[in-house]
Design an enzyme around this catalytic site. Structure first.
Site, PDB file in Angstrom:
ATOM      1  CD  GLU A 237      -3.016   0.939   2.269  1.00 43.92           C
ATOM      2  OE1 GLU A 237      -2.703   0.192   3.169  1.00 43.92           O
ATOM      3  OE2 GLU A 237      -3.705   1.733   2.395  1.00 43.92           O
TER       4      GLU A 237
ATOM      5  CD  GLU B 239       0.264  12.350  13.044  1.00 42.51           C
ATOM      6  OE1 GLU B 239      -0.721  11.297  12.349  1.00 42.51           O
ATOM      7  OE2 GLU B 239      -0.012  13.440  13.043  1.00 42.51           O
TER       8      GLU B 239
HETATM    9  C1  FAD Z   1      -8.944   8.883   1.394  1.00 44.33           C
HETATM   10  C2  FAD Z   1      -9.020   7.687   2.515  1.00 44.33           C
HETATM   11  C3  FAD Z   1      -9.314   6.345   1.896  1.00 44.33           C
HETATM   12  C4  FAD Z   1      -9.123   5.211   2.907  1.00 44.33           C
HETATM   13  N1  FAD Z   1      -9.458   4.070   2.408  1.00 44.33           N
HETATM   14  C5  FAD Z   1      -9.609   3.135   3.141  1.00 44.33           C
HETATM   15  C6  FAD Z   1      -9.931   1.707   2.621  1.00 44.33           C
HETATM   16  O1  FAD Z   1     -10.146   1.690   1.256  1.00 44.33           O
HETATM   17  N2  FAD Z   1     -10.214   0.883   3.519  1.00 44.33           N
HETATM   18  C7  FAD Z   1      -9.823   0.923   4.758  1.00 44.33           C
HETATM   19  O2  FAD Z   1      -9.970  -0.060   5.341  1.00 44.33           O
HETATM   20  N3  FAD Z   1      -9.597   2.049   5.282  1.00 44.33           N
HETATM   21  C8  FAD Z   1      -9.379   3.368   4.349  1.00 44.33           C
HETATM   22  N4  FAD Z   1      -9.262   4.415   4.967  1.00 44.33           N
HETATM   23  C9  FAD Z   1      -9.052   4.548   6.468  1.00 44.33           C
HETATM   24  C10 FAD Z   1      -7.666   4.650   6.790  1.00 44.33           C
HETATM   25  O3  FAD Z   1      -6.914   3.468   6.786  1.00 44.33           O
HETATM   26  C11 FAD Z   1      -7.770   5.232   8.182  1.00 44.33           C
HETATM   27  O4  FAD Z   1      -8.437   6.616   8.544  1.00 44.33           O
HETATM   28  C12 FAD Z   1      -6.314   5.509   9.154  1.00 44.33           C
HETATM   29  O5  FAD Z   1      -5.698   4.159   9.143  1.00 44.33           O
HETATM   30  C13 FAD Z   1      -6.672   6.214  10.275  1.00 44.33           C
HETATM   31  O6  FAD Z   1      -7.596   5.443  11.294  1.00 44.33           O
HETATM   32  P1  FAD Z   1      -8.458   6.332  11.863  1.00 44.33           P
HETATM   33  O7  FAD Z   1      -9.164   7.156  10.859  1.00 44.33           O
HETATM   34  O8  FAD Z   1      -9.518   5.588  12.623  1.00 44.33           O
HETATM   35  O9  FAD Z   1      -7.854   7.247  12.846  1.00 44.33           O
HETATM   36  P2  FAD Z   1      -7.122   6.879  14.391  1.00 44.33           P
HETATM   37  O10 FAD Z   1      -6.300   5.627  14.178  1.00 44.33           O
HETATM   38  O11 FAD Z   1      -8.300   6.967  15.205  1.00 44.33           O
HETATM   39  O12 FAD Z   1      -6.019   8.034  14.559  1.00 44.33           O
HETATM   40  C14 FAD Z   1      -6.627   9.447  15.186  1.00 44.33           C
HETATM   41  C15 FAD Z   1      -5.366  10.287  15.338  1.00 44.33           C
HETATM   42  O13 FAD Z   1      -4.431   9.680  16.400  1.00 44.33           O
HETATM   43  C16 FAD Z   1      -2.969   9.309  15.794  1.00 44.33           C
HETATM   44  N5  FAD Z   1      -2.661   8.177  16.167  1.00 44.33           N
HETATM   45  C17 FAD Z   1      -3.200   7.011  16.352  1.00 44.33           C
HETATM   46  N6  FAD Z   1      -2.427   6.065  16.518  1.00 44.33           N
HETATM   47  C18 FAD Z   1      -1.139   6.702  16.972  1.00 44.33           C
HETATM   48  C19 FAD Z   1       0.156   6.072  17.533  1.00 44.33           C
HETATM   49  N7  FAD Z   1       0.372   4.813  17.814  1.00 44.33           N
HETATM   50  N8  FAD Z   1       1.300   7.007  17.602  1.00 44.33           N
HETATM   51  C20 FAD Z   1       1.091   8.287  17.398  1.00 44.33           C
HETATM   52  N9  FAD Z   1      -0.475   8.820  16.880  1.00 44.33           N
HETATM   53  C21 FAD Z   1      -1.355   7.959  16.600  1.00 44.33           C
HETATM   54  C22 FAD Z   1      -3.385   9.243  14.194  1.00 44.33           C
HETATM   55  O14 FAD Z   1      -2.130   9.681  13.503  1.00 44.33           O
HETATM   56  C23 FAD Z   1      -4.482  10.428  13.785  1.00 44.33           C
HETATM   57  O15 FAD Z   1      -3.842  11.746  13.911  1.00 44.33           O
HETATM   58  C24 FAD Z   1      -9.422   5.515   4.138  1.00 44.33           C
HETATM   59  C25 FAD Z   1      -8.961   6.753   4.616  1.00 44.33           C
HETATM   60  C26 FAD Z   1      -8.698   8.056   3.713  1.00 44.33           C
HETATM   61  C27 FAD Z   1      -8.571   9.160   4.348  1.00 44.33           C
END
Ligand code: FAD
Length: 404
Positions: free
Chosen positions: A254, A383
């Site tokens: 990816e 991050e």
């Molecule tokens: C355009 C787009 C397309 C996407 N397409 C897909 C898809 O096809 N399939 C799919 O399954 N998902 C998809 N996603 C989802 C994407 O993988 C998740 O949004 C991403 O992994 C972050 O997860 P979250 O949104 O739950 O945020 P969270 O994990 O809740 O994070 C919230 C904040 O906390 C920070 N954070 C979290 N953990 C840590 C850590 N350990 N250390 C430091 N900071 C941390 C993050 O950086 C972020 O700023 C897509 C997202 C976008 C924006």
């Protein structure tokens, strides 16, 4: 890193360039390529164009160049994948709907899928007749994907698994025939061990796809509700309980795919042209010190992205698989992509905020600007990439992890 094409790479570049010249429309002078400015999957017309483009690519042997020949690819080297993206950037090709399938799930099925799965799914993925999506993220599980709660329980009577739960942010789910899902099959096991990977038929009873509206105006991703969905036993990818290891394979691809697609979606020439042709305080914007230094910043970052890709592809050429270094690539791409979109909009001034076909560049830069924050999130947040770089590349101490 050797920056010059080898004789084989030069021949590859010439062949691809000639095919593109004969089959694709160049990005018009002073315009921006669609990949940066119009995220794909918005409507049926875009999907139809993308399908047709993929069908033509596959028929000519350009459908998935990195795949092995036995599956219809060209066994192209990582360097040739770079050359492919580099040349493609000059053409106005349809928005990309296939990168998840061809770039991520295809290689995962080759690594983990049964022979039957490879024979069943890969040909239709390659010729574009079937679109794939990635069913991982959930409302309570994104960065920490191992905390996901969608469940699959084996049901002997159905000779299959019954899946219940909700996925979210699933790109392209509304157009997809299949999804690769990571779900929990053993709630009692340590959380990374209790996961399994499945191919889900996106039209099966119990699969409910609901497009989400983004602030850019499009609907590229969806919520997917899974209610008593029966998944045949043969749809398990890799061994039960090994879903996390399967997922790591997809993730490594990816990050590389994101970087290459990023490269393919932008060239800095149009941005520099825009800075020359727009005015600031009665003079060309490029003569404004602040704007000029921002243009230079984007151009340098873009060059760094190209060099980072070259470094990464050299490393892959040695190891055979993308490693944690791909995180530097994803991080470099997200920063150059969003700075590019912000600067383009600033150069246009108030007119940049306009949408619609009579707006500058058909309103595409306003769309790009409002989609750009997602570059820092999708495919793993900045991050999280920094954590990977710190721990796996630089060998720094581990960040604190959730319990479990
Ligand atoms: C355009 C787009 C397309 C996407 N397409 C897909 C898809 O096809 N399939 C799919 O399954 N998902 C998809 N996603 C989802 C994407 O993988 C998740 O949004 C991403 O992994 C972050 O997860 P979250 O949104 O739950 O945020 P969270 O994990 O809740 O994070 C919230 C904040 O906390 C920070 N954070 C979290 N953990 C840590 C850590 N350990 N250390 C430091 N900071 C941390 C993050 O950086 C972020 O700023 C897509 C997202 C976008 C924006």
């Amino acid at each position: 890193v050797d920056f010059d094409d080898t004789p084989e790479d030069a021949a590859f570049r010439a062949e691809w360039r000639a095919w593109l010249a004969a089959n694709a429309t160049p990005v018009p002078e002073g315009s921006f390529r669609g990949g940066l400015v119009a995220p794909g999957g918005n409507d049926a017309e875009v999907v139809a164009q993308a399908k047709d483009w993929q069908r033509r690519l596959a028929a000519a042997g350009w459908g998935a160049i990195s795949w092995p020949r036995e599956h219809g690819g060209r066994a192209a080297t990582p360097m040739q994948a770079y050359i492919y993206a580099d040349e493609l950037a000059a053409y106005a090709v349809p928005a990309d709907l296939y990168s998840i399938g061809l770039g991520m799930i295809g290689p995962t099925l080759m690594a983990w899928g049964s022979e039957q799965q490879k024979q069943t799914y890969l040909p239709a993925m390659l010729d574009g007749s079937e679109i794939w999506c990635q069913l991982w993220s959930e409302p309570g599980a994104g960065s920490d994907i191992a905390s996901l709660t969608t469940r699959a329980e084996y049901d002997e009577q159905r000779d299959g698994w019954v899946v219940n739960g909700q996925k979210v942010w699933t790109s392209g789910a509304q157009w997809s025939h299949w999804g690769l899902a990571i779900v929990r099959t053993d709630p009692a096991a340590e959380r990374h061990r209790g996961l399994s990977a499945f191919v889900i038929d996106m039209h099966a009873p119990g699969v409910d796809v609901r497009p989400l509206r983004e602030m850019s105006g499009g609907s590229t991703f969806n919520e997917v509700f899974l209610t008593d969905v029966t998944v045949p036993a043969a749809s398990l990818v890799g061994p039960a309980g090994e879903g996390w290891t399967v997922a790591l394979t997809t993730m490594a691809h990816e990050r590389l795919t994101a970087g290459l697609m990023g490269l393919a979606s932008m060239k800095t020439g149009p941005l520099v042209d825009l800075a020359r042709s727009t005015a600031r305080n009665g003079r060309p914007a490029i003569e404004d010190r602040v704007l000029r230094s921002r243009v230079i910043d984007v151009v340098i970052r873009h060059r760094v992205l190209e060099l980072t890709i070259l470094r990464t592809v050299s490393a892959i050429a040695r190891s055979g698989v993308p490693g944690p270094e791909s995180s530097t690539l994803k991080l470099a791409w997200s920063h150059v992509g969003s700075r590019y979109a912000e600067l383009a909009l600033d150069l246009l001034g108030a007119a940049g905020a306009l949408g619609g076909s009579s707006a500058p560049f058909g309103g595409q830069l306003a769309t790009a600007y409002s989609f750009a924050p997602s570059f820092h999130i999708g495919g793993g947040t900045d991050e999280v990439q920094r954590n990977v770089i710190g721990e796996k590349v630089l060998g720094l101490p581990r960040e604190p992890r959730p319990l479990g």
